[in-house]
Motif scaffolding. Structure first.
Motif, PDB file in Angstrom:
ATOM      1  N   LEU A 113      20.512  53.934  -7.245  1.00 14.61           N
ATOM      2  CA  LEU A 113      19.824  54.874  -6.363  1.00 14.61           C
ATOM      3  C   LEU A 113      18.512  54.263  -5.867  1.00 14.61           C
ATOM      4  O   LEU A 113      17.815  53.595  -6.626  1.00 14.61           O
ATOM      5  CB  LEU A 113      19.530  56.180  -7.111  1.00 14.61           C
ATOM      6  CG  LEU A 113      20.733  56.959  -7.617  1.00 14.61           C
ATOM      7  CD1 LEU A 113      20.284  58.140  -8.457  1.00 14.61           C
ATOM      8  CD2 LEU A 113      21.596  57.415  -6.455  1.00 14.61           C
ATOM      9  N   PRO A 114      18.165  54.506  -4.623  1.00 15.79           N
ATOM     10  CA  PRO A 114      16.926  53.946  -4.081  1.00 15.79           C
ATOM     11  C   PRO A 114      15.701  54.758  -4.524  1.00 15.79           C
ATOM     12  O   PRO A 114      15.146  55.542  -3.760  1.00 15.79           O
ATOM     13  CB  PRO A 114      17.143  54.024  -2.565  1.00 15.79           C
ATOM     14  CG  PRO A 114      18.070  55.191  -2.386  1.00 15.79           C
ATOM     15  CD  PRO A 114      18.943  55.218  -3.606  1.00 15.79           C
ATOM     16  N   ILE A 129      17.203  59.150 -27.631  1.00 14.52           N
ATOM     17  CA  ILE A 129      17.431  57.707 -27.567  1.00 14.52           C
ATOM     18  C   ILE A 129      18.853  57.426 -27.081  1.00 14.52           C
ATOM     19  O   ILE A 129      19.064  56.574 -26.207  1.00 14.52           O
ATOM     20  CB  ILE A 129      17.141  57.034 -28.925  1.00 14.52           C
ATOM     21  CG1 ILE A 129      15.626  56.999 -29.170  1.00 14.52           C
ATOM     22  CG2 ILE A 129      17.726  55.622 -28.979  1.00 14.52           C
ATOM     23  CD1 ILE A 129      15.218  56.510 -30.542  1.00 14.52           C
ATOM     24  N   LEU A 130      19.826  58.137 -27.620  1.00 11.55           N
ATOM     25  CA  LEU A 130      21.206  57.965 -27.140  1.00 11.55           C
ATOM     26  C   LEU A 130      21.324  58.362 -25.668  1.00 11.55           C
ATOM     27  O   LEU A 130      21.994  57.678 -24.889  1.00 11.55           O
ATOM     28  CB  LEU A 130      22.178  58.777 -27.993  1.00 11.55           C
ATOM     29  CG  LEU A 130      22.498  58.187 -29.356  1.00 11.55           C
ATOM     30  CD1 LEU A 130      23.335  59.150 -30.180  1.00 11.55           C
ATOM     31  CD2 LEU A 130      23.206  56.863 -29.216  1.00 11.55           C
ATOM     32  N   ALA A 131      20.654  59.446 -25.295  1.00 14.74           N
ATOM     33  CA  ALA A 131      20.671  59.871 -23.890  1.00 14.74           C
ATOM     34  C   ALA A 131      20.043  58.806 -22.996  1.00 14.74           C
ATOM     35  O   ALA A 131      20.477  58.618 -21.857  1.00 14.74           O
ATOM     36  CB  ALA A 131      19.939  61.198 -23.733  1.00 14.74           C
ATOM     37  N   THR A 168      26.702  49.734 -19.933  1.00  9.68           N
ATOM     38  CA  THR A 168      25.641  50.253 -20.804  1.00  9.68           C
ATOM     39  C   THR A 168      25.850  51.746 -21.057  1.00  9.68           C
ATOM     40  O   THR A 168      25.764  52.207 -22.201  1.00  9.68           O
ATOM     41  CB  THR A 168      24.260  50.012 -20.165  1.00  9.68           C
ATOM     42  OG1 THR A 168      24.066  48.611 -19.994  1.00  9.68           O
ATOM     43  CG2 THR A 168      23.139  50.591 -21.008  1.00  9.68           C
ATOM     44  N   ALA A 169      26.110  52.491 -20.001  1.00 11.59           N
ATOM     45  CA  ALA A 169      26.326  53.931 -20.148  1.00 11.59           C
ATOM     46  C   ALA A 169      27.535  54.211 -21.047  1.00 11.59           C
ATOM     47  O   ALA A 169      27.482  55.098 -21.910  1.00 11.59           O
ATOM     48  CB  ALA A 169      26.525  54.579 -18.781  1.00 11.59           C
ATOM     49  N   LEU A 170      28.594  53.443 -20.861  1.00  8.25           N
ATOM     50  CA  LEU A 170      29.787  53.617 -21.718  1.00  8.25           C
ATOM     51  C   LEU A 170      29.468  53.257 -23.168  1.00  8.25           C
ATOM     52  O   LEU A 170      29.950  53.918 -24.087  1.00  8.25           O
ATOM     53  CB  LEU A 170      30.944  52.780 -21.191  1.00  8.25           C
ATOM     54  CG  LEU A 170      31.593  53.292 -19.900  1.00  8.25           C
ATOM     55  CD1 LEU A 170      32.619  52.290 -19.391  1.00  8.25           C
ATOM     56  CD2 LEU A 170      32.207  54.656 -20.104  1.00  8.25           C
ATOM     57  N   GLY A 171      28.657  52.215 -23.358  1.00  7.58           N
ATOM     58  CA  GLY A 171      28.229  51.861 -24.714  1.00  7.58           C
ATOM     59  C   GLY A 171      27.441  52.982 -25.359  1.00  7.58           C
ATOM     60  O   GLY A 171      27.621  53.307 -26.533  1.00  7.58           O
ATOM     61  N   ILE A 209      19.986  55.652 -18.404  1.00  8.80           N
ATOM     62  CA  ILE A 209      19.519  54.440 -17.729  1.00  8.80           C
ATOM     63  C   ILE A 209      20.711  53.599 -17.274  1.00  8.80           C
ATOM     64  O   ILE A 209      20.698  53.036 -16.179  1.00  8.80           O
ATOM     65  CB  ILE A 209      18.518  53.667 -18.605  1.00  8.80           C
ATOM     66  CG1 ILE A 209      17.224  54.487 -18.721  1.00  8.80           C
ATOM     67  CG2 ILE A 209      18.231  52.278 -18.036  1.00  8.80           C
ATOM     68  CD1 ILE A 209      16.175  53.926 -19.654  1.00  8.80           C
ATOM     69  N   GLY A 210      21.755  53.553 -18.084  1.00  7.65           N
ATOM     70  CA  GLY A 210      22.968  52.859 -17.660  1.00  7.65           C
ATOM     71  C   GLY A 210      23.552  53.458 -16.391  1.00  7.65           C
ATOM     72  O   GLY A 210      23.914  52.736 -15.459  1.00  7.65           O
ATOM     73  N   VAL A 211      23.627  54.780 -16.330  1.00  4.76           N
ATOM     74  CA  VAL A 211      24.151  55.456 -15.140  1.00  4.76           C
ATOM     75  C   VAL A 211      23.256  55.186 -13.934  1.00  4.76           C
ATOM     76  O   VAL A 211      23.741  54.903 -12.831  1.00  4.76           O
ATOM     77  CB  VAL A 211      24.302  56.976 -15.388  1.00  4.76           C
ATOM     78  CG1 VAL A 211      24.513  57.740 -14.099  1.00  4.76           C
ATOM     79  CG2 VAL A 211      25.446  57.246 -16.355  1.00  4.76           C
TER      80      VAL A 211
END
Length: 191
Positions: free
Chosen positions: A108-109, A93-95, A180-183, A100-102
């Motif tokens: 990316l297309p 879940i943390l990943a 989001t990724a930083l969060g 998803i933030g990254v």
């Protein structure tokens, strides 16, 4: 003196017990289910990010991507209450928040089916967590509650993504993904 007061209040807030979820007996199974994703920052971040990602892809992705998340999350819930919980639920879940933030930040297309597969994979673990935390709640009402809250969070993300798109700033969506990724990273390091 002001810094000491702020530090004291911050320490007190960090050491008080967290009441992350409503008691189904006191609040009802639907309310407990609905509140579940709304009271966890990890859930909020990833579900809004899924909506942002879907909005950035436009078209059918705005329905397909959130539907993949919600449907697979429901499957994870059913597996957990049937006695088949998944391993490593909390780390995945943390990943999911970070990944998803990254992916939103990188823009990316990817094809819609690929995005739906990525969010579906992570959603399975979110659903398993909901099933593991069912407690005394009625499963159907609890599930309806967390599905409704998840759909609402996805909708918020889609609306945010569309609003940012209207001001012609795809970079703001990417910034939101990075935030989001930083969060997620902060949650992983704080826990």
């Amino acid at each position: 003196m002001k810094k000491l007061l702020i530090a004291t209040l911050a320490t007190a807030a960090a050491t008080t017990p967290a009441f992350a979820h409503l008691d189904p007996a006191a609040h009802g199974s639907f309310a407990a289910g609905f509140s579940h994703p709304l009271l966890g920052l990890d859930h909020i971040l990833v579900m809004i990010a899924v909506g942002l990602w879907a909005a950035s892809l436009k078209g059918k992705a705005m329905l397909t991507v959130p539907a993949a998340f919600v449907g697979t999350m429901a499957l994870g819930f059913v597996l957990a209450i049937a006695g088949a919980p998944l391993p490593f639920v909390e780390p995945v879940i943390l990943a999911s928040v970070i990944a998803i933030g990254v992916l939103v930040a990188l823009a990316l297309p990817l094809p819609v089916a690929g995005v739906a597969s990525v969010v579906g994979f992570f959603a399975l673990f979110h659903g398993s967590a909901h099933g593991a935390e069912l407690g005394t709640a009625g499963a159907a009402q609890f599930a309806i509650g967390f599905v409704a809250a998840t759909a609402a969070l996805h909708s918020i993300g889609i609306c945010m993504g569309l609003a940012l798109g209207r001001i012609k700033s795809a970079s703001l969506v990417r910034v939101a993904g990075a935030a989001t990724a930083l969060g997620g990273l902060w949650l992983a390091l704080a826990g």
